[in-house]
Design an enzyme around this catalytic site. Sequence first.
Site, PDB file in Angstrom:
ATOM      1  N   HIS A   1       0.814  -1.222   0.000  1.00 44.05           N
ATOM      2  CA  HIS A   1       0.000   0.000   0.000  1.00 44.05           C
ATOM      3  C   HIS A   1       0.846   1.269   0.000  1.00 44.05           C
ATOM      4  O   HIS A   1       0.333   2.355  -0.256  1.00 44.05           O
ATOM      5  CB  HIS A   1      -0.931   0.015   1.221  1.00 44.05           C
ATOM      6  CG  HIS A   1      -2.024  -1.009   1.145  1.00 44.05           C
ATOM      7  ND1 HIS A   1      -3.340  -0.681   0.948  1.00 44.05           N
ATOM      8  CD2 HIS A   1      -1.990  -2.362   1.210  1.00 44.05           C
ATOM      9  CE1 HIS A   1      -4.070  -1.778   0.911  1.00 44.05           C
ATOM     10  NE2 HIS A   1      -3.271  -2.816   1.071  1.00 44.05           N
TER      11      HIS A   1
ATOM     12  N   ASP B   1       3.302   9.579  -0.861  1.00 45.39           N
ATOM     13  CA  ASP B   1       2.119   8.841  -0.424  1.00 45.39           C
ATOM     14  C   ASP B   1       1.853   7.728  -1.427  1.00 45.39           C
ATOM     15  O   ASP B   1       1.861   7.985  -2.637  1.00 45.39           O
ATOM     16  CB  ASP B   1       0.911   9.797  -0.388  1.00 45.39           C
ATOM     17  CG  ASP B   1      -0.053   9.497   0.747  1.00 45.39           C
ATOM     18  OD1 ASP B   1      -0.053   8.355   1.225  1.00 45.39           O
ATOM     19  OD2 ASP B   1      -0.796  10.410   1.149  1.00 45.39           O
TER      20      ASP B   1
HETATM   21  C1  GDG Z   1      -2.153   4.022   3.495  1.00 49.83           C
HETATM   22  C2  GDG Z   1      -1.188   4.710   2.526  1.00 49.83           C
HETATM   23  C3  GDG Z   1      -2.900   4.536   0.724  1.00 49.83           C
HETATM   24  C4  GDG Z   1      -9.082   9.883   8.001  1.00 49.83           C
HETATM   25  N1  GDG Z   1      -9.537  10.636   9.010  1.00 49.83           N
HETATM   26  C5  GDG Z   1     -10.762  10.181   9.314  1.00 49.83           C
HETATM   27  C6  GDG Z   1     -11.069   9.147   8.458  1.00 49.83           C
HETATM   28  N2  GDG Z   1     -10.008   8.976   7.668  1.00 49.83           N
HETATM   29  C7  GDG Z   1      -9.893   7.970   6.602  1.00 49.83           C
HETATM   30  C8  GDG Z   1      -9.980   8.641   5.264  1.00 49.83           C
HETATM   31  C9  GDG Z   1      -9.245   7.626   4.386  1.00 49.83           C
HETATM   32  C10 GDG Z   1      -8.224   7.022   5.338  1.00 49.83           C
HETATM   33  O1  GDG Z   1      -8.615   7.351   6.656  1.00 49.83           O
HETATM   34  C11 GDG Z   1      -6.837   7.571   5.090  1.00 49.83           C
HETATM   35  O2  GDG Z   1      -6.358   7.001   3.924  1.00 49.83           O
HETATM   36  P1  GDG Z   1      -5.099   7.591   3.130  1.00 49.83           P
HETATM   37  O3  GDG Z   1      -5.011   6.865   1.841  1.00 49.83           O
HETATM   38  O4  GDG Z   1      -5.293   9.043   2.953  1.00 49.83           O
HETATM   39  O5  GDG Z   1      -3.832   7.395   4.049  1.00 49.83           O
HETATM   40  P2  GDG Z   1      -3.108   6.261   4.974  1.00 49.83           P
HETATM   41  O6  GDG Z   1      -3.842   6.067   6.234  1.00 49.83           O
HETATM   42  O7  GDG Z   1      -1.717   6.747   5.136  1.00 49.83           O
HETATM   43  O8  GDG Z   1      -3.129   4.883   4.131  1.00 49.83           O
HETATM   44  C12 GDG Z   1      -1.961   5.476   1.479  1.00 49.83           C
HETATM   45  C13 GDG Z   1      -3.750   3.738   1.707  1.00 49.83           C
HETATM   46  O9  GDG Z   1      -2.934   3.085   2.681  1.00 49.83           O
HETATM   47  C14 GDG Z   1      -4.572   2.668   0.976  1.00 49.83           C
HETATM   48  O10 GDG Z   1      -3.757   1.856   0.188  1.00 49.83           O
HETATM   49  O11 GDG Z   1      -3.759   5.319  -0.090  1.00 49.83           O
HETATM   50  O12 GDG Z   1      -1.067   6.066   0.559  1.00 49.83           O
HETATM   51  O13 GDG Z   1      -0.324   5.588   3.243  1.00 49.83           O
HETATM   52  O14 GDG Z   1     -10.100   6.610   3.966  1.00 49.83           O
HETATM   53  O15 GDG Z   1     -11.309   8.818   4.960  1.00 49.83           O
HETATM   54  N3  GDG Z   1     -12.257   8.522   8.484  1.00 49.83           N
HETATM   55  C15 GDG Z   1     -13.168   8.941   9.419  1.00 49.83           C
HETATM   56  N4  GDG Z   1     -12.898   9.924  10.310  1.00 49.83           N
HETATM   57  C16 GDG Z   1     -11.731  10.567  10.306  1.00 49.83           C
HETATM   58  O16 GDG Z   1     -11.505  11.438  11.141  1.00 49.83           O
HETATM   59  N5  GDG Z   1     -14.381   8.354   9.457  1.00 49.83           N
END
Ligand code: GDG
Length: 512
Positions: free
Chosen positions: A209, A420
Site C-alpha cells: 500500500h 504517499d
Molecule cells: C495508506 C497509505 C494509501 C481519516 N480521518 C478520518 C477518516 N479517515 C480515513 C480517510 C481515508 C483514510 O482514513 C486515510 O487514507 P489515506 O489513503 O489518505 O492514508 P493512509 O492512512 O496513510 O493509508 C496510502 C492507503 O494506505 C490505501 O492503500 O492510499 O497512501 O499511506 O479513507 O477517509 N475517516 C473517518 N474519520 C476521520 O476522522 N471516518
Amino acid sequence: MVQVQVPFRSRYTPPPPTRWDAWERRHSPLGPYPGPNRRKGGGRLVLASNRLPVTLTPKPDGRWQSSPASGGLVSALWPILSRRGGVWTGWTGAPGAGQAELDGALESLPGGDRCRLQAVALTEEEVESYYGGFSNQVLWPLFHGFSHLCRPAPHFWESYRRVNARFADSLTACLRWDDLIWVQDYHLILLGKELRERGLDHRMVYFLHIPFPPLELLERIPGHRELVEGLLHFDLVGFQTIRDREHFLDAARQLFPESFPPESGIPDPVLDGRQILTGIFPISIDFQGYSGDAHGSVVLALEQAIRNQARGRTLLLGVDRLDYTKGIPEKLKGLDLALERWPELRGSVVLKQLVVPSRDTVPAYRDAKAEIEERVDALNRRWGTADWVPVEYRYESWTRAELLAHYRAADAALVTPLNDGMNLVAKEYVAANAGSGVLILSVFAGTAGELGESALLVNPSESDSVAAAIRQAHVMAPEERRARMDQARNQIRSHDVHRWVKHFLEAGIRIR
Ligand code: GDG
C-alpha cells in the site's frame, strides 16, 4: 465543454499517467481470464493483514465488544470473502485481546457464517518492536524516503521476523489446498517466504500500500536483502504506481541477478523455477458508497452548519492522519505565502485542517504534531483578525457523516503529501463533493497518476506552487471547476475499489 489544462508548469516532473490496463496488456500472452474455478487458488480467499478488520470497544465489565470495521478495503473484500468463503488473519489491535474477543464480529454481516476471523496474538513487547519498531520506525520512514527518521534497533528486525513466522503458523493451520492467499502491506513482507518454507505451494499474492523505495535507500537498513527476497516468494506482487514497481524490479535485479534469466522474455523475476509477476494496481474507494452517503439527511444538515460557520469565505479543507509524510507544515507554508502575496485572500479564505491522531507513541509523530501546532499558531497570530481565524485546526477524528459533510462543504481540498502510496482522501473528496470543489493535489501522491489532469498539481516543497494553487482555487470560474470535477469523478467512478479487487484477484488466479 471547457478545456481543462494543468495551470502550473513547475520544476517537477508529473508522474506518468496510471493506466489500469497496463498490466493486462503486458501480460496478454497469458490469455484471457479463465473465470472463477476450483483450480488452485480458485477456492477460498485467505487474507493476511497486520490488523483484523474489526473494531474492539471495551465494555464496562472489562470484556470487549467487537464489530466489523468500516472502510473501503473491507467493504470491497467482504462480498468476495462471503461469496467464496474465507479467512482473515491478523492482530486484533488491542494488546490482550485475542480469538475469544472476536466472537460476534461477523454475526451481523451477510455471509458471515462462511468466513472466519483468525487472531494472531502479539505480546506487548512485539507490539512495541514489530509494529511500533520495525514496521513504523524503520520500514515506514524508509519506504517514504524519510531515512533520517529511521530508528533501527537490533531487536526490531528479530521481532519482525518472529511475528511474520507466527502469521505463517497461524495461516498454515487453517489452509485448504485451493485457497488463494492475499497478503497486505509492509508489515508482512516475509510472510510468503515463511509459508513456502513450511512447504506450501499455494497461490500467494501480495499488495504493497505504500511506496517502494530505490535500492540506495533500502540498503541502509538491516534485512534489506531478506525483504526483497521475501517478496520473490509471492506469485504476484502488486504496487500502487509505476515508479514503485520499477524501484522493486531494479532492487531485485541488482540483489538477485540470477532471478532474471534473459530467456524468460518478460521483465519480471523467476525464483526456484516459479515465474513471479509484478503489476500496478492503484487502490481506490467505494465511489458509490461515498457519493450516495453524501446525500444523507444528517450529512446535508452538517454541511449547512459548516457552510454557515464559514460565512461565505472560501473553505479549504485538509484531512490527514498525523504523519510527517503528509506534508501538513508544507501546506501551512503555502497558505502563509498565499496570504502574503495576495492581500485579497486575507479574510476571504479559511483552512479547516483535521489531523487524525496516529502512532502517537513514536517520537517522530510527537515532533510532527508539535511542528504543525507551532505553524498553525504562528500563521494565525500573523494574519488572524478579531473576526477571522485563517486556520481552524482540529486534532481529533470525525464520524463518517462529519467527514462527508466537510467534503461536501469544502470549496477546495488540499492534499499535499511529500510522498504517499495513493491517498484515498483525494478520491473520497471527489466522490463526495459532487459540486464544484477543486482538488489541490501533490504530484507525490500516487493519486496524481489518475487525477493529475483534473486537479491542480503542486509540489508541496515549493511553497509558491501551493500558494498559487490556493489562489487559483479561490478565483476559478464555476465552469472550469465543474469541468475538472466531472473529469475527476468519471475517473474514480469507473475505477473504484470493487474494480481494484476484481482486477487484482483475476491477475492472482490467472498466474501459473
Ligand atoms: C495508506 C497509505 C494509501 C481519516 N480521518 C478520518 C477518516 N479517515 C480515513 C480517510 C481515508 C483514510 O482514513 C486515510 O487514507 P489515506 O489513503 O489518505 O492514508 P493512509 O492512512 O496513510 O493509508 C496510502 C492507503 O494506505 C490505501 O492503500 O492510499 O497512501 O499511506 O479513507 O477517509 N475517516 C473517518 N474519520 C476521520 O476522522 N471516518
